[in-house]
Design a protein around this motif. Sequence first.
Motif, PDB file in Angstrom:
ATOM      1  N   LEU A   1      27.543  47.501  50.758  1.00  0.00           N
ATOM      2  CA  LEU A   1      26.379  47.370  49.887  1.00  0.00           C
ATOM      3  C   LEU A   1      26.801  46.878  48.505  1.00  0.00           C
ATOM      4  O   LEU A   1      26.136  46.016  47.915  1.00  0.00           O
ATOM      5  CB  LEU A   1      25.634  48.701  49.763  1.00  0.00           C
ATOM      6  CG  LEU A   1      24.418  48.700  48.833  1.00  0.00           C
ATOM      7  CD1 LEU A   1      23.375  47.681  49.300  1.00  0.00           C
ATOM      8  CD2 LEU A   1      23.792  50.088  48.742  1.00  0.00           C
ATOM      9  N   VAL A   2      27.894  47.399  47.984  1.00  0.00           N
ATOM     10  CA  VAL A   2      28.396  46.946  46.684  1.00  0.00           C
ATOM     11  C   VAL A   2      28.732  45.456  46.737  1.00  0.00           C
ATOM     12  O   VAL A   2      28.432  44.701  45.802  1.00  0.00           O
ATOM     13  CB  VAL A   2      29.633  47.763  46.261  1.00  0.00           C
ATOM     14  CG1 VAL A   2      30.295  47.136  45.033  1.00  0.00           C
ATOM     15  CG2 VAL A   2      29.244  49.206  45.961  1.00  0.00           C
ATOM     16  N   ALA A   3      29.326  45.013  47.846  1.00  0.00           N
ATOM     17  CA  ALA A   3      29.657  43.596  47.994  1.00  0.00           C
ATOM     18  C   ALA A   3      28.392  42.738  47.992  1.00  0.00           C
ATOM     19  O   ALA A   3      28.358  41.651  47.397  1.00  0.00           O
ATOM     20  CB  ALA A   3      30.440  43.382  49.291  1.00  0.00           C
ATOM     21  N   ILE A   4      27.339  43.229  48.635  1.00  0.00           N
ATOM     22  CA  ILE A   4      26.062  42.510  48.657  1.00  0.00           C
ATOM     23  C   ILE A   4      25.453  42.471  47.258  1.00  0.00           C
ATOM     24  O   ILE A   4      24.930  41.440  46.817  1.00  0.00           O
ATOM     25  CB  ILE A   4      25.098  43.170  49.659  1.00  0.00           C
ATOM     26  CG1 ILE A   4      25.570  42.901  51.090  1.00  0.00           C
ATOM     27  CG2 ILE A   4      23.668  42.663  49.469  1.00  0.00           C
ATOM     28  CD1 ILE A   4      24.800  43.653  52.146  1.00  0.00           C
ATOM     29  N   GLN A   5      25.532  43.582  46.543  1.00  0.00           N
ATOM     30  CA  GLN A   5      25.017  43.624  45.172  1.00  0.00           C
ATOM     31  C   GLN A   5      25.728  42.598  44.294  1.00  0.00           C
ATOM     32  O   GLN A   5      25.100  41.929  43.465  1.00  0.00           O
ATOM     33  CB  GLN A   5      25.190  45.032  44.599  1.00  0.00           C
ATOM     34  CG  GLN A   5      24.288  46.075  45.242  1.00  0.00           C
ATOM     35  CD  GLN A   5      24.651  47.495  44.843  1.00  0.00           C
ATOM     36  OE1 GLN A   5      25.746  47.752  44.336  1.00  0.00           O
ATOM     37  NE2 GLN A   5      23.740  48.432  45.072  1.00  0.00           N
ATOM     38  N   LYS A   6      27.025  42.450  44.483  1.00  0.00           N
ATOM     39  CA  LYS A   6      27.794  41.483  43.695  1.00  0.00           C
ATOM     40  C   LYS A   6      27.383  40.055  44.033  1.00  0.00           C
ATOM     41  O   LYS A   6      27.343  39.186  43.149  1.00  0.00           O
ATOM     42  CB  LYS A   6      29.288  41.683  43.933  1.00  0.00           C
ATOM     43  CG  LYS A   6      29.837  42.969  43.313  1.00  0.00           C
ATOM     44  CD  LYS A   6      31.321  43.145  43.591  1.00  0.00           C
ATOM     45  CE  LYS A   6      31.852  44.407  42.928  1.00  0.00           C
ATOM     46  NZ  LYS A   6      33.300  44.622  43.229  1.00  0.00           N
ATOM     47  N   GLN A   7      27.054  39.798  45.297  1.00  0.00           N
ATOM     48  CA  GLN A   7      26.593  38.461  45.671  1.00  0.00           C
ATOM     49  C   GLN A   7      25.230  38.160  45.058  1.00  0.00           C
ATOM     50  O   GLN A   7      24.974  37.042  44.606  1.00  0.00           O
ATOM     51  CB  GLN A   7      26.535  38.343  47.194  1.00  0.00           C
ATOM     52  CG  GLN A   7      27.905  38.324  47.860  1.00  0.00           C
ATOM     53  CD  GLN A   7      27.801  38.066  49.350  1.00  0.00           C
ATOM     54  OE1 GLN A   7      27.393  36.989  49.785  1.00  0.00           O
ATOM     55  NE2 GLN A   7      28.159  39.062  50.151  1.00  0.00           N
ATOM     56  N   PHE A   8      24.361  39.160  45.038  1.00  0.00           N
ATOM     57  CA  PHE A   8      23.073  38.997  44.356  1.00  0.00           C
ATOM     58  C   PHE A   8      23.308  38.673  42.881  1.00  0.00           C
ATOM     59  O   PHE A   8      22.648  37.804  42.308  1.00  0.00           O
ATOM     60  CB  PHE A   8      22.246  40.281  44.470  1.00  0.00           C
ATOM     61  CG  PHE A   8      21.307  40.322  45.644  1.00  0.00           C
ATOM     62  CD1 PHE A   8      19.992  39.919  45.513  1.00  0.00           C
ATOM     63  CD2 PHE A   8      21.734  40.784  46.876  1.00  0.00           C
ATOM     64  CE1 PHE A   8      19.116  39.968  46.590  1.00  0.00           C
ATOM     65  CE2 PHE A   8      20.872  40.839  47.959  1.00  0.00           C
ATOM     66  CZ  PHE A   8      19.554  40.428  47.821  1.00  0.00           C
ATOM     67  N   ALA A   9      24.246  39.398  42.265  1.00  0.00           N
ATOM     68  CA  ALA A   9      24.517  39.228  40.835  1.00  0.00           C
ATOM     69  C   ALA A   9      24.972  37.807  40.514  1.00  0.00           C
ATOM     70  O   ALA A   9      24.644  37.258  39.459  1.00  0.00           O
ATOM     71  CB  ALA A   9      25.569  40.236  40.381  1.00  0.00           C
ATOM     72  N   LEU A  10      25.729  37.197  41.418  1.00  0.00           N
ATOM     73  CA  LEU A  10      26.224  35.845  41.186  1.00  0.00           C
ATOM     74  C   LEU A  10      25.106  34.805  41.211  1.00  0.00           C
ATOM     75  O   LEU A  10      25.230  33.729  40.626  1.00  0.00           O
ATOM     76  CB  LEU A  10      27.275  35.483  42.238  1.00  0.00           C
ATOM     77  CG  LEU A  10      28.618  36.223  42.140  1.00  0.00           C
ATOM     78  CD1 LEU A  10      29.494  35.879  43.336  1.00  0.00           C
ATOM     79  CD2 LEU A  10      29.322  35.880  40.832  1.00  0.00           C
ATOM     80  N   LEU A  11      24.013  35.136  41.893  1.00  0.00           N
ATOM     81  CA  LEU A  11      22.929  34.171  42.065  1.00  0.00           C
ATOM     82  C   LEU A  11      21.809  34.316  41.051  1.00  0.00           C
ATOM     83  O   LEU A  11      20.933  33.458  40.964  1.00  0.00           O
ATOM     84  CB  LEU A  11      22.344  34.298  43.478  1.00  0.00           C
ATOM     85  CG  LEU A  11      23.277  33.879  44.618  1.00  0.00           C
ATOM     86  CD1 LEU A  11      22.697  34.289  45.950  1.00  0.00           C
ATOM     87  CD2 LEU A  11      23.509  32.375  44.582  1.00  0.00           C
TER      88      LEU A  11
END
Length: 314
Positions: A135-145
């Motif tokens: 989930l943290v990895a997904i949150q970081k991907q959202f943050a990049l976009l």
Amino acid sequence: MEFGDSEEALKALDKCLSHIKWRLRPSAKRRLEIDIQSLCTGLRPVVMVDYGGKMPELGKHLCTLLHFARKETTIFLQLRVMVIEDMIYIIHVEGLAEHISLSLNLQPQIFFVDLEQDPPKMILHSEQNTATSELVAIQKQFALLLPSNEGNTGSSLPNTAMTAPNVEASDCNPHGCTLAGEGSGFESSEPIDMSNIVKDTQITLPTINGWLLGYPVVYLFTKDRVADAVFNLSTKSLHIYKILIRRQEATGRKSSEEELMSFTVPYELSQRADKEPWAEAFLTHILAKLESCRQIWMHLRMEVSECYPQAIAL
């Protein structure tokens, strides 16, 4: 956002609904109004739209609605349609970026209910396991976009060709200027498609939804344990937590209480109902947000009810 801005937004919404001939039932229209106002006033960063039709028609209607609404008022500039697989959402771009940033800093703390265990167990976001790490990895991907307040302007958002609103010549700006909501990036009328972010992960959409929608307690299970999760939740009594809100209305108009959001928690993990420390902290967090938009919302409270075991779909 002032009361006058809120009234302007509602009038623009009503005008655009008529313009695109989207006929919503009164309850669905009321839900849409509450969702739009909660996004624009900062009470919520994301809402999930499960009313007003089904995909892909629902997505087309929402994209077209926001396309024309941006031409009526700049209040709608930060709103975008987002899709993840077959789910559709409306997001406030800056609000979601802030929500992601706070989540990555564990503010506020999220509690997870591990549905792979029987009985389910509550764990902290900070506890490391495969699902929470993913989930943290997904949150970081959202943050990049998404653009943030920390200097990140966001990458090119992954739009999907769900719809291209039919824009007539009369909708164009005769002066050749860019109209509100037109252009590139997060002001585009196309929906943001985040499906690829979760495509090859084991984490499930209900877990991602719980985080996106700002719930203090989120169900946690992986794709290969869905059957276990459904069984473990369906055989348990639940507490249903509702955040109820009342809007300020123009003089002479009756104000009714509406549901802002709702979520469930297994009864055994929430026996103190609204007196649970995480429930009190969550209500305090929401009330703090309310203080900045008292002109729009006059009252907010938490209501807790019990639900006996029943078949549940996840």
